[in-house]
Write an enzyme that holds these catalytic residues in place. Sequence first.
Site, mmCIF file in Angstrom:
data_model
loop_
_atom_site.group_PDB
_atom_site.id
_atom_site.type_symbol
_atom_site.label_atom_id
_atom_site.label_comp_id
_atom_site.label_asym_id
_atom_site.label_seq_id
_atom_site.Cartn_x
_atom_site.Cartn_y
_atom_site.Cartn_z
ATOM 1 N N HIS A 193 16.155 -7.258 -25.620
ATOM 2 C CA HIS A 193 17.661 -6.655 -25.698
ATOM 3 C C HIS A 193 17.738 -7.007 -27.164
ATOM 4 O O HIS A 193 18.741 -6.222 -27.724
ATOM 5 C CB HIS A 193 18.389 -7.120 -24.878
ATOM 6 C CG HIS A 193 18.375 -6.203 -23.650
ATOM 7 N ND1 HIS A 193 17.216 -6.193 -22.754
ATOM 8 C CD2 HIS A 193 19.056 -5.107 -23.455
ATOM 9 C CE1 HIS A 193 17.478 -5.444 -21.833
ATOM 10 N NE2 HIS A 193 18.493 -4.739 -22.273
ATOM 11 N N GLU A 434 12.252 2.586 -11.829
ATOM 12 C CA GLU A 434 11.736 1.479 -12.810
ATOM 13 C C GLU A 434 10.689 0.303 -12.375
ATOM 14 O O GLU A 434 10.469 -0.841 -12.861
ATOM 15 C CB GLU A 434 12.687 0.790 -13.981
ATOM 16 C CG GLU A 434 13.816 0.448 -13.065
ATOM 17 C CD GLU A 434 14.899 -0.246 -13.851
ATOM 18 O OE1 GLU A 434 14.997 -0.383 -15.180
ATOM 19 O OE2 GLU A 434 16.129 -0.457 -13.472
ATOM 20 N N ASP A 458 11.071 -1.375 -17.919
ATOM 21 C CA ASP A 458 10.610 -2.024 -16.956
ATOM 22 C C ASP A 458 9.470 -1.406 -16.099
ATOM 23 O O ASP A 458 8.575 -2.124 -15.465
ATOM 24 C CB ASP A 458 12.113 -2.083 -16.005
ATOM 25 C CG ASP A 458 12.882 -3.307 -16.700
ATOM 26 O OD1 ASP A 458 12.348 -4.141 -17.050
ATOM 27 O OD2 ASP A 458 14.119 -2.968 -16.261
ATOM 28 N N CYS A 505 14.744 7.606 -19.531
ATOM 29 C CA CYS A 505 15.717 6.847 -20.371
ATOM 30 C C CYS A 505 15.197 5.572 -20.760
ATOM 31 O O CYS A 505 15.795 4.913 -21.735
ATOM 32 C CB CYS A 505 17.026 6.554 -19.668
ATOM 33 S SG CYS A 505 16.735 5.267 -18.292
HETATM 34 C C1 PEP Z 1 14.286 0.543 -18.895
HETATM 35 O O1 PEP Z 1 13.865 -0.210 -17.866
HETATM 36 O O2 PEP Z 1 13.314 1.318 -19.080
HETATM 37 C C2 PEP Z 1 15.443 0.724 -18.987
HETATM 38 C C3 PEP Z 1 15.976 2.037 -19.659
HETATM 39 O O3 PEP Z 1 16.386 -0.183 -19.011
HETATM 40 P P1 PEP Z 1 16.624 -1.410 -19.694
HETATM 41 O O4 PEP Z 1 15.719 -1.361 -21.091
HETATM 42 O O5 PEP Z 1 17.962 -1.769 -19.864
HETATM 43 O O6 PEP Z 1 15.920 -2.571 -18.612
HETATM 44 MG MG MG Z 2 15.435 -1.419 -16.925
#
Ligand code: PEP
Ligand code: MG
Length: 590
Positions: A193, A434, A458, A505
Amino acid sequence: MDRRLTGISASPGIVAGPVYVLHWEVPEVPQRIVSDEEIPAEIDRFSQTLARARDRLEYVRRRAAHHAGEEEAGIFEAQMLILQDTDMIGRVDGLIRQNLAAESAFEITMLDLRHHFARHASAMMRERVGDLADVQIRVLSLLLGLPDHDPVDVPKGANAILVTHDLTPSLTVQLDREAIAAIATDAGTRVSHVAILARSLGIPAVVGLRDATSRLRTGEMAILDGAAGTISVNPTADEIRHFNERSQREAKLTEELDLLRSAEPVTLDGQRLTLRANVDFPEEADFAARSGAEGVGLMRTEFLVVGRTTMPDEDEQFRAYKKVAESFHGAPVVIRTYDIGGDKLPVGGHAAEANPFLGWRAIRMCLDEPEMFKVQLRALMRAAMFGDVRIMLPLVVSQEEVQQARALIAEGSSELEARGVAHRKDIPVGVMIETPAAAVSADSFVGDASFFSIGTNDLTQYTLAIDRGNANLAPRFTPLHPAVLRLIQRTVEVGDANGIEVTVCGEMASQPLTAFALIGLGVRSMSVSPRSVTLLKRLVRGTTATVAAACATKAMGARTAVASEAIILDAFTRTFGEVAELLDGLPHVM
Ligand code: PEP
Ligand code: MG
C-alpha cells in the site's frame, strides 16, 4: 558505499534532490537503574518529557492539518490521548519507584499495552497498536536524547527525497508535496500500500530498498528514478546528464500522452476497450475524471478509515461516495466495500493474527460485523441516487458470501425505507476475483454477481503463495506466471459466456507490458491509476488484439514465469519498438 541502490519501482517520475533520512523505528533501550535518591528527579524527567512530546505532537498536528486537512490530522488525536493517559503515567511512575530508569519503565509499560491492544476483541482497539508504536518511538527518542524529527520538518521548496523504513499512516499525512518530492523505503513492493499510495499522490517512489535508511545520509544529493527503481547517490556528471535526458524524454512523453485524453481506447484491429480509473481518496475524483477515464473501476474505501479512532458514519461516507459519483456524471463508479486487514491500513490491524493475509479481513470481517457493514451499504445505496454507483465485494471465495452481502443490502434498504431516505434498492453488486477459488469457480457466481473485477495483486499473491508485501520475495512475484494467466483467461471466458462484464483493476492493468498480456487474454475493460489512463490509451491504440492473443496463448503454455515473461516482452518490444522502454518504464517484472 555503493553509488547506486536498486529497489522496486513503485511510482514513476525522476527527481534530483537532497536525501532526508527519517528513522521512525522503536529505538533500542539500554537497561539502566536509578538509585533511591534519584527517583524523584527521574519521575520529574519523565513528566517533562511527556510535556515535550505533547508540544511536539501538537506542532506536527497543526502542520499536517495545514497541508493535508483537519480531518486527516485527526490521526494524531489518539496519540495525544495516550500521552495524557493517567493509567499509563501511573504505571511508569510505579516502575521508576522500583528503581527503573524512565526509558526502561516506559518501554515495559508500552510493550504491555501493545500486547494487550493487539489481542483485543475489538478491531478498532487492535488498530490502535500503530498509534502506541508512534508514541513509543517519539517518547523514547526524547528520553534517550536521539534526534526528534518528523517529515513536517522538511522545509517547503526542499525538493527532498524522504528515506524511511516504511510509510505509516501518521507519516503519510505529514507528506507536504511542496517539501517532499520523492519517497524511498526499505520495506514494501510494487503492490504494497505504500506504493499504491505514492501512485495516487503522484509522488515518484522506490520501495523494497531493504537498507536505504542505513546506507543514505541526510543532506546527500541523490537522483531517484521511480520507473527504474533506483537511487544514485552523489551522482556523477554522466548520471546527471542521463537524468536530464530522461526527464526531457519523460516530459515529452507526458505532453504527447496528454493529447490522448479524449481519444478512444481502440486497438489497431478495432477492439474497443473500456478504461476506468482507480480512486483511493474522494479528493482524487476530479483529477481522475479529467484523466480521460470512463468512470471508476475501483474505489478503495479503506483509506477513509486510515488513522481514525472511530469508523466514519453513514452521512460522512455518503458524502464521500456522492462526491465521487457526481464527479463522473453518470459513468459507472464501482465502490469496493471495506477491505481492512492483511497489509491494509490501519497498521495495527494485523498484529493479532499469525497469517493476516489468510485472516479475518475484507468480506469476512464485514459479514461478521453486520451493523458496521450495513452503515457502509446504506451510504452506498444513498449515493447511488447521484450516479451509477455499483458495489464490489473483495476477497470473495464462494457464492454464499455474495448472497449474505445481498441479504444485508436488502436489510439496509428496509432500514432506509423506514427512515424515508431516498436510495437505490437494486444497486448492482459485483465480486472481485482475487483468489484462486473465485477464479476457478467463477461460474458459481453467475446469477449472483452483476460483474467480475479481477484483482491481480491478490490473485498473484494467493496463486503463487508469495506475500505481496515482502521485499525479499519481490523477484518471485510474477503476475505473468502461466498459472495466473490461465486463471485470468478462465474468468474472462466465464464472463463472456454469461454476459458478465470482466474488468481487471489490479496493477497488471496499469503497466503497459502486463496490460498487453491482458488484452491478449481477452480482457476488454481495465481500471488503472488515473495517471496511467492516457498511457494505457497509447498502449491500446498501438496494439493489435490478435497479435496479443497469439502471444498470450503461447505464454499460457510456457513452463515457467521467466519463459512466459520473455514471450510477452518479445512481442511487446516488437510492437512498440523504440518507445517500449519508455512506455513500460522497464524493468518489466513487478
Ligand atoms: C488487487 O488485489 O489486485 C486489488 C485491486 O486490490 P488491492 O490491491 O486493494 O488488494
Ligand atoms: Mg485485493
